[in-house]
Design a protein around this motif. Structure first.
Motif: not given
Length: 332
Positions: A100-105, A155-174
């Motif tokens: 569903l999401i990744s650092g690319c594409c 730590g977490l890659n500073a991918n697009y989702f991390y940069r916009v949502l912050g370091p707790d982005y995984l909890a949000e997307v799950f």
């Protein structure tokens, strides 16, 4: 058992037709699947024949990546995914949604979004549209893939989702994925944790925190891309036990084995041992979902010059790795 199986059954297409991985998976009640399935490969009837004969699950290559399925905002292209899902239905196979999401594409329109509120809205529409369409057809999803740095420790890659949502982005997307389909199994898919202890611990700490906070995660996917040598014996068992203690599942999601070519294809003997040993340990440890990153060298990607990483050659003939894998299944 593995040596006997490889010795008794010469690697011929006729034997592979009788000794199918799928029949052993059915006997054990487990998933044995092939990922990296580009639907265009199905234009070759032999590809589809071997895929359906040998595996009871499939997953796409890049067709579920955001830029492929929603190239323009609100404009979804399900043509290729539908073809895979239809093929799976016709052949009584399950489908895994990778990913569903990744650092690319990501499409340009998505990365132009720079506010958390707007990105959450886009994620919600994207997940609901896709997971709603395939509810009852795709049973498990790689919600996020390769969220940690390659070798870990930062730590977490500073991918697009991390940069916009912050370091707790995984909890949000799950949570967004769970809301889109509460019945779906949701996995965090990661690379190289079998080989790097610091990264292994980093992933465990991350997932432990998600579980502690009630984030709806089903399990962890081990990509298991192997270069030159297998993980140390016992590592996969330890990983499974650590996540089992959290109430989570572990899957092997993208296994392949990349070895440098040797005279007279001697690398295939070493490759077969790695396939057999890893699958055997995975089964013994209790893994019930084992997937390979493709099955024929005709469509293989490798970073090792000349490597042939998969179980069937370019002409769909089974290699020793196939018989070692089959033997590991038979021994359980």
């Amino acid at each position: 058992m593995l040596t006997v199986a490889a010795a008794v059954f010469a690697p011929t297409a006729a034997n592979a037709a009788v000794l199918t991985l799928r029949s052993q998976a059915a006997r054990l009640g487990i998933i044995v699947g092939s990922g990296a399935i580009n639907p265009d490969y199905l234009d070759d009837p032999k590809f589809g024949q071997v895929l359906a004969q040998q595996f009871n699950s499939l997953s796409p290559e890049n067709e579920l990546k955001w830029e492929s399925v929603e190239p323009q905002r609100g404009v979804f292209d399900f043509t290729k995914l539908d073809r895979l899902v239809d093929f799976a239905k016709q052949n009584r196979m399950t489908v895994k949604g990778h990913g569903l999401i990744s650092g690319c594409c990501n499409p340009a329109w998505l990365e132009q979004i720079q506010t958390p509120e707007e990105l959450r809205a886009a994620l919600t529409v994207h997940f609901k549209t896709i997971m709603g369409r395939y509810a009852g057809k795709v049973d498990r999803w790689d919600v996020a893939t390769e969220v940690l740095s390659t070798f870990g420790g930062t730590g977490l890659n500073a991918n697009y989702f991390y940069r916009v949502l912050g370091p707790d982005y995984l909890a949000e997307v799950f949570r967004i994925a769970h809301a889109a389909n509460p019945k779906a199994k949701l996995f965090l898919n990661e690379s190289l944790v079998e080989f790097y202890p610091a990264k292994r611990q980093e992933l465990y700490d991350l997932v432990t925190d998600l579980v502690r906070r009630g984030v709806p995660i089903t399990g962890v996917g081990l990509e298991t891309h192997i270069t030159f040598s297998a993980p140390e014996p016992g590592v996969i068992t330890g990983i499974v036990n650590s996540y089992k203690s959290l109430g989570l599942q572990v899957a092997i999601t993208e296994m392949d084995v990349h070895l440098s070519p040797l005279p007279d294809n001697a690398e295939f003997t070493a490759q077969a041992k790695i396939y057999g040993d890893v699958v055997n340990e995975a089964l013994t440890a209790g893994i019930r979902d084992i997937n390979f990153w493709g099955f024929t060298d005709k469509h293989a990607y490798t970073w090792v010059p000349g490597a042939k990483p998969l179980m069937f050659d370019e002409q769909y003939r089974p290699k020793p790795a196939f018989f070692a894998t089959w033997g590991a299944l038979v021994s359980h």
